[in-house]
Scaffold this motif. Sequence first.
Motif, PDB file in Angstrom:
ATOM      1  N   ARG A   5       0.840  -1.194   0.000  1.00  0.00           N
ATOM      2  CA  ARG A   5       0.000   0.000   0.000  1.00  0.00           C
ATOM      3  C   ARG A   5       0.878   1.248   0.000  1.00  0.00           C
ATOM      4  N   SER A   6       0.257   2.365  -0.228  1.00  0.00           N
ATOM      5  CA  SER A   6       1.014   3.618  -0.273  1.00  0.00           C
ATOM      6  C   SER A   6       1.404   4.016   1.142  1.00  0.00           C
ATOM      7  N   SER A   7       2.407   3.329   1.641  1.00  0.00           N
ATOM      8  CA  SER A   7       2.744   3.446   3.065  1.00  0.00           C
ATOM      9  C   SER A   7       4.219   3.731   3.300  1.00  0.00           C
ATOM     10  N   ILE A   8       4.991   3.816   2.219  1.00  0.00           N
ATOM     11  CA  ILE A   8       6.434   4.003   2.383  1.00  0.00           C
ATOM     12  C   ILE A   8       6.732   5.494   2.350  1.00  0.00           C
ATOM     13  N   ASP A   9       7.447   5.969   3.341  1.00  0.00           N
ATOM     14  CA  ASP A   9       7.758   7.399   3.394  1.00  0.00           C
ATOM     15  C   ASP A   9       8.628   7.806   2.204  1.00  0.00           C
ATOM     16  N   THR A  10       8.365   8.982   1.684  1.00  0.00           N
ATOM     17  CA  THR A  10       9.237   9.583   0.684  1.00  0.00           C
ATOM     18  C   THR A  10      10.603   9.847   1.324  1.00  0.00           C
ATOM     19  N   ALA A  11      11.653   9.506   0.597  1.00  0.00           N
ATOM     20  CA  ALA A  11      13.012   9.707   1.104  1.00  0.00           C
ATOM     21  C   ALA A  11      13.627  10.942   0.456  1.00  0.00           C
ATOM     22  N   LYS A  12      14.373  11.694   1.250  1.00  0.00           N
ATOM     23  CA  LYS A  12      15.139  12.822   0.704  1.00  0.00           C
ATOM     24  C   LYS A  12      16.382  12.262   0.031  1.00  0.00           C
ATOM     25  N   GLY A  13      16.646  12.690  -1.197  1.00  0.00           N
ATOM     26  CA  GLY A  13      17.849  12.250  -1.894  1.00  0.00           C
ATOM     27  C   GLY A  13      19.087  12.722  -1.152  1.00  0.00           C
ATOM     28  N   PRO A  14      20.063  11.847  -0.952  1.00  0.00           N
ATOM     29  CA  PRO A  14      21.241  12.231  -0.163  1.00  0.00           C
ATOM     30  C   PRO A  14      22.063  13.330  -0.836  1.00  0.00           C
ATOM     31  N   GLY A  20      20.731  20.266  -4.715  1.00  0.00           N
ATOM     32  CA  GLY A  20      19.357  20.726  -4.577  1.00  0.00           C
ATOM     33  C   GLY A  20      18.480  19.655  -3.954  1.00  0.00           C
ATOM     34  N   ASP A  21      17.185  19.931  -3.897  1.00  0.00           N
ATOM     35  CA  ASP A  21      16.258  19.063  -3.178  1.00  0.00           C
ATOM     36  C   ASP A  21      15.600  18.070  -4.128  1.00  0.00           C
ATOM     37  N   VAL A  22      15.774  16.805  -3.780  1.00  0.00           N
ATOM     38  CA  VAL A  22      15.285  15.698  -4.603  1.00  0.00           C
ATOM     39  C   VAL A  22      14.591  14.707  -3.661  1.00  0.00           C
ATOM     40  N   TYR A  23      13.458  14.158  -4.103  1.00  0.00           N
ATOM     41  CA  TYR A  23      12.666  13.259  -3.264  1.00  0.00           C
ATOM     42  C   TYR A  23      12.399  11.962  -4.023  1.00  0.00           C
ATOM     43  N   ILE A  24      12.529  10.866  -3.322  1.00  0.00           N
ATOM     44  CA  ILE A  24      12.507   9.543  -3.957  1.00  0.00           C
ATOM     45  C   ILE A  24      11.423   8.677  -3.323  1.00  0.00           C
ATOM     46  N   ASP A  25      10.556   8.134  -4.194  1.00  0.00           N
ATOM     47  CA  ASP A  25       9.547   7.161  -3.762  1.00  0.00           C
ATOM     48  C   ASP A  25       9.828   5.834  -4.449  1.00  0.00           C
ATOM     49  N   PRO A  26       9.979   4.752  -3.675  1.00  0.00           N
ATOM     50  CA  PRO A  26      10.233   3.451  -4.281  1.00  0.00           C
ATOM     51  C   PRO A  26       8.982   2.927  -4.990  1.00  0.00           C
ATOM     52  N   VAL A  27       9.178   2.421  -6.187  1.00  0.00           N
ATOM     53  CA  VAL A  27       8.074   1.897  -7.002  1.00  0.00           C
ATOM     54  C   VAL A  27       8.158   0.379  -7.099  1.00  0.00           C
ATOM     55  N   ALA A  28       9.356  -0.145  -7.318  1.00  0.00           N
ATOM     56  CA  ALA A  28       9.520  -1.590  -7.452  1.00  0.00           C
ATOM     57  C   ALA A  28      10.892  -1.983  -6.926  1.00  0.00           C
TER      58      ALA A  28
END
Length: 137
Positions: A5-14, A20-28
């Motif tokens: 489910r859509s339950s994984i927190d968005t991660a800030k790109g290291p 700059g600011d980059v955000y990562i959501d795992p898909v697979a």
Amino acid sequence: MEITRSSIDTAKGPDSWFTGDVYIDPVAAAPAPGRVQANLVHFTPGARTAWHTHPLGQTVYVTEGIGLCQKRGGPIEVIRPGDRVFFEPDEDHWHGAAPNRFMAHLALNEVDDDHPAANWGEKVTDDEYAAAPPIER
Ligand code: MN
């Protein structure tokens, strides 16, 4: 079958991988022997990856905004929603948002015990980034 489910927190790109600011959501993230790893990556205006390579190559598919990408020694290319870019194995490159726009892309990598998703290099300098062509309006 496994539903995540859509339950994984968005991660800030290291900071070591991005400017700059980059955000990562795992898909697979396929378990071995599957190899696919996919992420939805949001870049804020001006944000971009560092120079890097992918041992098994990478496909990115732009879903929103306007982006930029460049392989080492080549021109900076403008990429838009629906554009797909394949970076060859070990091809040195970067990708990110245009200076004045957000950009989101799906990033598809293959990974196994001998091949990490990416090998990271130096940051894309402001001078390198400023060589981007103007965004057509
Ligand atoms: Mn890449």
